[in-house]
Design a protein around this motif. Structure first.
Motif, short mmCIF file in Angstrom:
data_model
loop_
_atom_site.label_atom_id
_atom_site.label_comp_id
_atom_site.label_asym_id
_atom_site.label_seq_id
_atom_site.Cartn_x
_atom_site.Cartn_y
_atom_site.Cartn_z
N LEU A 98 0.88 -1.16 0.00
CA LEU A 98 0.00 0.00 0.00
C LEU A 98 0.92 1.20 0.00
CD1 LEU A 98 -2.75 1.48 0.37
CD2 LEU A 98 -2.40 1.25 2.84
N CYS A 99 0.94 1.97 -1.10
CA CYS A 99 1.86 3.09 -1.25
C CYS A 99 1.12 4.40 -1.08
CB CYS A 99 2.55 3.04 -2.60
SG CYS A 99 3.75 4.38 -2.86
N GLU A 100 1.63 5.26 -0.24
CA GLU A 100 1.01 6.55 0.02
C GLU A 100 0.94 7.37 -1.27
OE1 GLU A 100 -1.19 8.86 1.39
OE2 GLU A 100 -0.60 7.52 3.01
N LYS A 101 -0.04 8.28 -1.32
CA LYS A 101 -0.15 9.16 -2.49
C LYS A 101 0.85 10.31 -2.34
CE LYS A 101 -1.65 12.49 -0.04
NZ LYS A 101 -0.84 13.73 0.03
N PRO A 102 1.23 10.99 -3.45
CA PRO A 102 1.02 10.54 -4.82
C PRO A 102 1.84 9.29 -5.07
CG PRO A 102 2.62 12.31 -4.82
CD PRO A 102 2.13 12.16 -3.40
N PHE A 103 1.35 8.43 -5.92
CA PHE A 103 1.92 7.10 -6.09
C PHE A 103 3.43 7.16 -6.36
CE2 PHE A 103 1.87 2.92 -8.46
CZ PHE A 103 1.54 2.16 -7.36
N THR A 104 3.82 8.02 -7.29
CA THR A 104 5.23 8.27 -7.58
C THR A 104 5.36 9.71 -8.04
OG1 THR A 104 5.00 7.56 -9.88
CG2 THR A 104 5.67 5.87 -8.28
N LEU A 105 6.53 10.09 -8.54
CA LEU A 105 6.72 11.45 -9.04
C LEU A 105 6.12 11.64 -10.43
CD1 LEU A 105 10.38 12.33 -7.99
CD2 LEU A 105 8.23 12.94 -6.85
N ASN A 106 6.04 10.57 -11.23
CA ASN A 106 5.54 10.72 -12.60
C ASN A 106 4.96 9.40 -13.09
OD1 ASN A 106 7.79 9.14 -13.74
ND2 ASN A 106 9.03 10.94 -13.26
N VAL A 107 4.31 9.46 -14.22
CA VAL A 107 3.59 8.28 -14.71
C VAL A 107 4.54 7.18 -15.16
CG1 VAL A 107 3.33 8.98 -17.14
CG2 VAL A 107 1.57 7.55 -16.04
N ASP A 108 5.72 7.52 -15.64
CA ASP A 108 6.66 6.48 -16.05
C ASP A 108 7.05 5.61 -14.86
OD1 ASP A 108 6.59 7.35 -18.66
OD2 ASP A 108 8.47 8.50 -18.52
N GLN A 109 7.34 6.24 -13.72
CA GLN A 109 7.65 5.48 -12.52
C GLN A 109 6.46 4.63 -12.09
OE1 GLN A 109 8.88 8.28 -9.51
NE2 GLN A 109 10.97 8.43 -10.31
N SER A 110 5.27 5.22 -12.14
CA SER A 110 4.07 4.48 -11.74
C SER A 110 3.83 3.28 -12.64
CB SER A 110 2.85 5.40 -11.77
OG SER A 110 2.94 6.41 -10.80
N ALA A 111 3.98 3.49 -13.96
CA ALA A 111 3.74 2.40 -14.91
C ALA A 111 4.71 1.25 -14.68
CB ALA A 111 3.86 2.93 -16.33
N GLU A 112 5.95 1.58 -14.31
CA GLU A 112 6.92 0.52 -14.03
C GLU A 112 6.48 -0.32 -12.84
OE1 GLU A 112 11.66 -0.09 -12.87
OE2 GLU A 112 10.83 1.94 -13.06
N LEU A 113 5.99 0.33 -11.80
CA LEU A 113 5.54 -0.41 -10.62
C LEU A 113 4.31 -1.26 -10.91
CD1 LEU A 113 5.97 2.28 -7.81
CD2 LEU A 113 7.55 0.47 -8.49
N VAL A 114 3.36 -0.70 -11.64
CA VAL A 114 2.15 -1.45 -11.98
C VAL A 114 2.50 -2.68 -12.82
CG1 VAL A 114 -0.01 -1.37 -13.27
CG2 VAL A 114 0.60 0.51 -11.74
N ALA A 115 3.38 -2.49 -13.80
CA ALA A 115 3.78 -3.62 -14.65
C ALA A 115 4.49 -4.69 -13.81
CB ALA A 115 4.69 -3.13 -15.77
N LEU A 116 5.33 -4.26 -12.87
CA LEU A 116 6.05 -5.21 -12.03
C LEU A 116 5.08 -5.99 -11.13
CD1 LEU A 116 8.68 -6.40 -10.91
CD2 LEU A 116 8.84 -4.41 -9.39
N ALA A 117 4.13 -5.28 -10.51
CA ALA A 117 3.16 -5.95 -9.64
C ALA A 117 2.33 -6.96 -10.42
CB ALA A 117 2.26 -4.91 -8.98
N ARG A 118 1.92 -6.59 -11.61
CA ARG A 118 1.11 -7.51 -12.42
C ARG A 118 1.93 -8.70 -12.90
NH1 ARG A 118 -2.32 -2.73 -15.57
NH2 ARG A 118 -3.98 -2.61 -13.99
N LYS A 119 3.18 -8.46 -13.26
CA LYS A 119 4.04 -9.57 -13.68
C LYS A 119 4.27 -10.55 -12.55
CE LYS A 119 8.67 -10.55 -15.50
NZ LYS A 119 9.96 -9.95 -15.93
#
Length: 333
Positions: A98-119
């Motif tokens: 559970l990561c506090e908001k804002p999720f990251t500094l930018n969408v590229d960082q966020s997308a990397e985390l989402v892809a990793l969690a799903r993988k």
């Protein structure tokens, strides 16, 4: 992830600041949850936090927490700039996060985390309590039922006069993701996304500090339907924390703390205003997040339907677009 159904869910807490303290205090009131371990970059900080909150394990590094096989899920309460690194470390170790908001500094960082969690098929959620608030959920139900017709406009403001700008304060530090937008603006943007989805156009204007972060930002979001969202956030002006949702058949007004309201008023043509009172806020509000995470873990889910990862990415895209319009960039971008 295997469902956890036969025992308390053991939480790790990453960081020892004020938000971590509030979360642990609220977790104590959530049935079936246990603050089990805490980590900081300094062992003495972790031990002091553990002693204050009766937590059995204290670690002087994030890696030790990530490696603890008895920790089920970790709440990341670091400054914004560390969200990406901390969450990536935990996901790679197979930990739910559970990561506090804002999720990251930018969408590229966020997308990397989402892809990793799903993988890795590991649970991940942004700590956006607004989406879990009973009054906000009731508002979305009323709108879905046509109570105010088609939503034409959303307005929301979140701001206060913050501490004086100083080199050591995270709110004003570019290296920490400082400024009003990521700290406060994420709430009105997320609120608008909940009601209208991702915007087609983004306009914004801001008052920047000498160090290049925003002290005040105004946003105008446009949607394919013709709807608009007028939003603002501020660290140098007293705002009412109000929100208004206008439709062609009525409107909904939230007079205070729209990001975690305990009630609202529905106005419809030809009828007396209806005031809805939600349950009183328990603690600081973090218990809503903890309860949703635990519900998902007990069901073996890797994402929350109420705080979906695709929604988190959409909000981050909008925040990136706003920063592009106002000229705010963080070190390393």
């Amino acid at each position: 992830m295997q469902p956890i159904t036969d025992r308390p869910i053991r939480w790790g807490i990453l960081a020892t600041g004020g938000i971590a303290t509030s979360f642990v205090e609220d977790l104590a009131a959530v049935p079936g949850g246990q603050a089990f371990a805490v980590a900081s970059r300094r062992e003495e900080s972790a031990r002091a936090f553990a002693d204050r909150h009766n937590i059995s394990r204290a670690y002087g590094s994030w890696q030790e927490l990530a490696a603890d096989p008895e920790v089920d899920v970790v709440y990341v309460a670091t400054p914004h700039s560390a969200h990406h690194g901390a969450t990536k470390l935990l996901l790679e170790a197979g930990k739910a996060v559970l990561c506090e908001k804002p999720f990251t500094l930018n969408v590229d960082q966020s997308a990397e985390l989402v892809a990793l969690a799903r993988k890795r098929e590991v649970f991940l959620m942004e700590a956006m309590w607004t989406y879990l608030d009973p009054s906000v959920r009731r508002i979305t139900e009323l709108i879905a039922d046509g109570a105010i017709g088609e939503v034409r406009s959303v307005q929301a403001e979140f701001g206060f006069v913050g501490p004086a700008d100083s080199p050591g304060h995270r709110l004003w530090d570019p290296a920490a993701g400082g400024g009003a937008l990521l700290d406060l603006g994420v709430y009105p943007v997320a609120f608008a996304h909940l009601l209208l989805g991702e915007p087609e156009t983004v306009q914004a204007q801001a008052r920047l500090t000498a160090r290049g972060v925003d002290a005040h930002t105004g946003m105008l979001l446009g949607y394919r339907s013709g709807a608009t969202a007028l939003l603002s956030c501020s660290l140098d002006a007293q705002c009412g924390q109000r929100a208004s949702i206008q439709g062609d058949l009525g409107r909904i007004e939230i007079d205070r703390d729209f990001f975690r309201p305990t009630g609202f008023t529905l106005h419809r043509d030809g009828r007396e205003p209806e005031t809805f009172h939600g349950p009183a806020l328990v603690g600081h509000g973090y218990g809503l997040e903890a309860a949703e995470v635990m519900r998902c873990l007990r069901a073996g889910a890797t994402e929350s339907a109420l705080v979906p990862l695709d929604g988190t990415l959409a909000v981050m895209r909008t925040l990136d677009a706003v920063r592009e319009r106002i000229g705010v960039r963080y070190p390393g971008e």
